[in-house]
Design a protein around this motif. Structure first.
Motif, short mmCIF file in Angstrom:
data_model
loop_
_atom_site.label_atom_id
_atom_site.label_comp_id
_atom_site.label_asym_id
_atom_site.label_seq_id
_atom_site.Cartn_x
_atom_site.Cartn_y
_atom_site.Cartn_z
N GLY A 256 -13.20 -35.06 40.42
CA GLY A 256 -12.52 -36.35 40.08
C GLY A 256 -11.27 -36.43 39.60
N ILE A 257 -10.42 -35.13 39.67
CA ILE A 257 -9.24 -35.02 38.96
C ILE A 257 -7.90 -35.58 39.77
N ARG A 258 -8.26 -36.06 40.97
CA ARG A 258 -7.17 -36.63 41.83
C ARG A 258 -6.87 -37.83 40.98
N TYR A 259 -7.91 -38.38 40.41
CA TYR A 259 -7.64 -39.99 39.63
C TYR A 259 -7.53 -39.86 38.29
N HIS A 260 -7.94 -38.67 37.77
CA HIS A 260 -8.22 -38.42 36.22
C HIS A 260 -7.62 -37.15 35.83
N PRO A 261 -6.28 -37.12 35.64
CA PRO A 261 -5.66 -35.80 34.99
C PRO A 261 -6.59 -35.27 33.79
N PHE A 262 -7.18 -34.32 34.05
CA PHE A 262 -7.83 -33.34 33.20
C PHE A 262 -7.14 -32.51 32.06
N HIS A 263 -7.20 -33.01 30.93
CA HIS A 263 -6.44 -32.46 29.97
C HIS A 263 -7.31 -31.55 28.57
N THR B 269 -3.29 -29.39 31.21
CA THR B 269 -3.49 -30.74 32.06
C THR B 269 -3.20 -30.46 33.60
N MET B 270 -4.09 -31.17 34.13
CA MET B 270 -4.10 -30.81 35.65
C MET B 270 -4.53 -31.97 36.48
N LEU B 271 -3.54 -32.58 37.44
CA LEU B 271 -3.59 -33.63 38.28
C LEU B 271 -3.21 -33.31 39.65
N PRO B 272 -4.12 -32.53 40.53
CA PRO B 272 -3.78 -32.22 41.95
C PRO B 272 -3.39 -33.42 42.57
N THR B 273 -2.72 -33.39 43.62
CA THR B 273 -2.31 -34.46 44.56
C THR B 273 -3.13 -34.32 45.95
#
Length: 148
Positions: free
Chosen positions: A38-45, A70-74
Motif C-alpha cells: 500500500g505504499i504507492r499511495y501512502h508513503p511509509f514513515h 520514509t518510502m514512496l515507490p512510484t
C-alpha cells in the motif's frame, strides 16, 4: 481510500480503519524483515530506526541496500525492508507521511521491549568495523587568525 498493510513475522495489521493498541511487539536487539503493501499511495514513515530496502521493483529512486525512514515507490505498491531495532526501547511511531491520512488514522506505534541499549549480536561478525560508540560531533572550529 487504499489501505496500507504492514506484515512482520507473518502477522498483518491494517491501517486506516481502526486504532490498535500497538501494531507490533518487538524485542530490542533484533533484525527483522518486513513486507509493506500500500505504499504507492501512502508513503511509509518510521521514527527512531531507519530501515534498509531489501526489495523494491523498478524504481528510479529507491534501490536495494539504501537506508531510509520514509518510502514512496512510484512503480509498485509493495516493498521488503530490513530493520535493525537496537538500543532504544519504548514506542516507535510509524505512519503514512501524508498528514491528512495520518490525521485520519493511518498512524500507530510499535512496542519495542527488552533491556535499553541492547544491540544485535551478529553486527560485529557481519561487519568487523561496525561502530559501537557515540559520534563525537563536529570538530571545534579554531578562532580566525587576527592581524595586529
Amino acid at each position: 481510500m487504499y489501505p496500507m498493510i504492514l506484515k512482520a513475522d507473518g502477522v498483518g495489521t491494517l491501517w486506516g480503519h481502526e486504532v490498535p493498541p500497538s501494531l507490533l511487539k518487538i524485542k530490542v536487539g533484533e533484525v527483522q524483515q518486513w513486507k509493506i503493501r500500500g505504499i504507492r499511495y501512502h508513503p511509509f514513515h518510521l521514527h527512531v530506526n531507519p530501515y534498509q530496502i531489501v526489495n523494491v521493483w523498478n524504481d528510479p529512486y529507491y534501490e536495494p541496500g539504501d537506508w531510509h525512514d520514509t518510502m514512496l515507490p512510484t512503480s509498485m505498491n509493495f516493498a521488503t525492508v530490513r530493520i535493525n531495532v537496537d538500543r532504544f526501547t519504548g514506542k516507535m511511531v510509524a505512519h503514512c507521511h501524508l498528514l491528512e491520512h495520518e490525521e485520519n488514522g493511518m498512524m500507530g506505534w510499535i512496542d519495542i521491549r527488552g533491556k535499553e541499549g541492547t544491540t544485535w549480536k551478529g553486527a560485529k561478525k557481519l561487519d568487523p568495523e561496525c561502530y559501537e560508540g557515540s559520534f563525537p560531533g563536529p570538530p571545534t572550529p579554531k578562532p580566525p587568525f587576527l592581524w595586529r
